[in-house]
Design a protein around this motif. Structure first.
Motif, PDB file in Angstrom:
ATOM      1  N   SER A 108       6.312 -25.626 -60.282  1.00  0.00           N
ATOM      2  CA  SER A 108       7.534 -26.126 -59.662  1.00  0.00           C
ATOM      3  C   SER A 108       8.466 -26.744 -60.699  1.00  0.00           C
ATOM      4  O   SER A 108       9.688 -26.526 -60.659  1.00  0.00           O
ATOM      5  CB  SER A 108       7.182 -27.164 -58.586  1.00  0.00           C
ATOM      6  OG  SER A 108       8.345 -27.762 -58.048  1.00  0.00           O
ATOM      7  N   TRP A 133      12.149 -25.541 -61.619  1.00  0.00           N
ATOM      8  CA  TRP A 133      13.209 -26.546 -61.439  1.00  0.00           C
ATOM      9  C   TRP A 133      14.022 -26.708 -62.713  1.00  0.00           C
ATOM     10  O   TRP A 133      15.269 -26.718 -62.672  1.00  0.00           O
ATOM     11  CB  TRP A 133      12.589 -27.872 -61.031  1.00  0.00           C
ATOM     12  CG  TRP A 133      13.556 -29.010 -60.965  1.00  0.00           C
ATOM     13  CD1 TRP A 133      14.331 -29.378 -59.904  1.00  0.00           C
ATOM     14  CD2 TRP A 133      13.879 -29.919 -62.026  1.00  0.00           C
ATOM     15  NE1 TRP A 133      15.113 -30.465 -60.236  1.00  0.00           N
ATOM     16  CE2 TRP A 133      14.850 -30.817 -61.530  1.00  0.00           C
ATOM     17  CE3 TRP A 133      13.426 -30.062 -63.331  1.00  0.00           C
ATOM     18  CZ2 TRP A 133      15.391 -31.830 -62.311  1.00  0.00           C
ATOM     19  CZ3 TRP A 133      13.967 -31.080 -64.121  1.00  0.00           C
ATOM     20  CH2 TRP A 133      14.937 -31.952 -63.604  1.00  0.00           C
ATOM     21  N   SER A 186       6.613 -28.927 -49.813  1.00  0.00           N
ATOM     22  CA  SER A 186       7.565 -29.764 -50.538  1.00  0.00           C
ATOM     23  C   SER A 186       7.575 -29.416 -52.023  1.00  0.00           C
ATOM     24  O   SER A 186       8.633 -29.332 -52.655  1.00  0.00           O
ATOM     25  CB  SER A 186       7.227 -31.242 -50.347  1.00  0.00           C
ATOM     26  OG  SER A 186       8.124 -32.057 -51.072  1.00  0.00           O
ATOM     27  N   CYS A 194       9.391 -25.981 -52.393  1.00  0.00           N
ATOM     28  CA  CYS A 194      10.832 -26.056 -52.137  1.00  0.00           C
ATOM     29  C   CYS A 194      11.553 -26.934 -53.142  1.00  0.00           C
ATOM     30  O   CYS A 194      12.736 -26.716 -53.443  1.00  0.00           O
ATOM     31  CB  CYS A 194      11.089 -26.548 -50.713  1.00  0.00           C
ATOM     32  SG  CYS A 194      10.586 -25.363 -49.437  1.00  0.00           S
ATOM     33  N   ASN A 195      10.853 -27.926 -53.674  1.00  0.00           N
ATOM     34  CA  ASN A 195      11.457 -28.798 -54.676  1.00  0.00           C
ATOM     35  C   ASN A 195      11.878 -28.012 -55.903  1.00  0.00           C
ATOM     36  O   ASN A 195      12.844 -28.357 -56.587  1.00  0.00           O
ATOM     37  CB  ASN A 195      10.468 -29.901 -55.062  1.00  0.00           C
ATOM     38  CG  ASN A 195      11.168 -31.134 -55.568  1.00  0.00           C
ATOM     39  OD1 ASN A 195      12.378 -31.139 -55.762  1.00  0.00           O
ATOM     40  ND2 ASN A 195      10.413 -32.179 -55.794  1.00  0.00           N
ATOM     41  N   SER A 213      15.436 -26.894 -55.605  1.00  0.00           N
ATOM     42  CA  SER A 213      16.444 -27.903 -55.283  1.00  0.00           C
ATOM     43  C   SER A 213      17.695 -27.865 -56.160  1.00  0.00           C
ATOM     44  O   SER A 213      18.756 -28.300 -55.702  1.00  0.00           O
ATOM     45  CB  SER A 213      15.817 -29.308 -55.323  1.00  0.00           C
ATOM     46  OG  SER A 213      15.319 -29.606 -56.613  1.00  0.00           O
ATOM     47  N   TRP A 239      15.022 -28.208 -50.126  1.00  0.00           N
ATOM     48  CA  TRP A 239      14.048 -29.256 -50.442  1.00  0.00           C
ATOM     49  C   TRP A 239      13.740 -30.112 -49.214  1.00  0.00           C
ATOM     50  O   TRP A 239      12.566 -30.401 -48.927  1.00  0.00           O
ATOM     51  CB  TRP A 239      14.554 -30.152 -51.560  1.00  0.00           C
ATOM     52  CG  TRP A 239      13.614 -31.282 -51.823  1.00  0.00           C
ATOM     53  CD1 TRP A 239      12.430 -31.239 -52.505  1.00  0.00           C
ATOM     54  CD2 TRP A 239      13.748 -32.635 -51.366  1.00  0.00           C
ATOM     55  NE1 TRP A 239      11.819 -32.471 -52.506  1.00  0.00           N
ATOM     56  CE2 TRP A 239      12.606 -33.342 -51.815  1.00  0.00           C
ATOM     57  CE3 TRP A 239      14.720 -33.314 -50.631  1.00  0.00           C
ATOM     58  CZ2 TRP A 239      12.426 -34.703 -51.552  1.00  0.00           C
ATOM     59  CZ3 TRP A 239      14.535 -34.666 -50.368  1.00  0.00           C
ATOM     60  CH2 TRP A 239      13.403 -35.337 -50.830  1.00  0.00           C
ATOM     61  N   ARG A 292      15.243 -35.039 -58.568  1.00  0.00           N
ATOM     62  CA  ARG A 292      15.082 -35.254 -57.131  1.00  0.00           C
ATOM     63  C   ARG A 292      13.647 -35.602 -56.864  1.00  0.00           C
ATOM     64  O   ARG A 292      12.752 -35.015 -57.372  1.00  0.00           O
ATOM     65  CB  ARG A 292      15.455 -33.997 -56.349  1.00  0.00           C
ATOM     66  CG  ARG A 292      16.956 -33.854 -56.107  1.00  0.00           C
ATOM     67  CD  ARG A 292      17.188 -32.823 -55.013  1.00  0.00           C
ATOM     68  NE  ARG A 292      18.601 -32.605 -54.820  1.00  0.00           N
ATOM     69  CZ  ARG A 292      19.302 -31.722 -55.508  1.00  0.00           C
ATOM     70  NH1 ARG A 292      18.737 -30.971 -56.413  1.00  0.00           N
ATOM     71  NH2 ARG A 292      20.587 -31.578 -55.281  1.00  0.00           N
TER      72      ARG A 292
END
Length: 209
Positions: A47, A51, A125, A128-129, A132, A142, A209
């Motif tokens: 993640s 990100w 989470s 999906c993070n 973001s 997110w 985030r």
């Protein structure tokens, strides 16, 4: 080595049939270190990589909208590593608090079970993070993942920690509120220590985030 096939199957299970998947991994209860190594760590690392890549790819958008952003690849790596450490610590903090709250609401004060519950339920989470930073829709993605993860945590608390069904709402609310306060305190304590290592980031801020 992480068993990628098992990780993929477990992740798909948490998205498509989350409560039965939690039940399958609670009994017998694995060591929390195994859950961290085989599930939480690889998802958080993947993640974070996605990100950071998306954040840098959309850097011009953030700069144009006056959003603080790392100004170099090396600074981006520092932010990504800091973000990874904070998220991993956050899982442990939330698990500890969830166990303590459960013990006071008629359930079991069991950190290992609470960590398994937390790491598995927040799988949406974590996924999906990673998305973001996508402009305009990233925040919605997110929040959707976080909301879904929280709903899994709520539904599976009885299975993992024996929280009475009538106390699941209290357990969720207290866990989230106390975890939020604890993480604010952790950030307030660690940022002055980390600031000298962040260089210009300490003045410009970061997109975390």
């Amino acid at each position: 080595m992480v068993d990628l096939a098992s990780l993929a199957g477990r992740t798909a299970g948490m998205l498509l049939r989350p409560v039965p998947t939690v039940a399958d991994h609670i009994r017998p209860l694995p060591p929390w270190t195994l859950v961290a190594r085989e599930h939480a760590a690889p998802l958080l690392i993947a993640s974070t990589i996605v990100w950071a890549t998306l954040t840098w790819a959309f850097r011009d958008f953030f700069v144009a909208n006056a959003v603080p952003i790392p100004d170099s690849i090396s600074a981006m790596m520092v932010v990504a590593l800091l973000r990874l450490a904070v998220q991993f610590a956050g899982l442990m903090v939330m698990a500890k608090i969830a166990a303590l709250v459960a013990g006071n609401l008629g359930g079991r004060d069991d950190f290992t079970a609470a960590y398994t519950l937390t790491a598995l339920s927040l799988t949406p989470s974590m996924l999906c993070n990673a998305l973001s930073p996508i402009p305009l829709v990233g925040g919605v993605i997110w929040l959707t993942g976080f909301g879904y993860g929280v709903s899994i945590f709520y539904r599976a608390a009885t299975i993992a920690l024996d929280v009475p069904a009538e106390n699941r709402g209290k357990h969720l609310a207290l866990t989230l509120v106390v975890t939020f306060i604890a993480m604010l305190m952790l950030m307030a304590f660690t940022m002055p220590i980390l600031a000298p290592f962040l260089g210009p980031l300490s003045a410009k801020g970061t997109l975390v985030r």
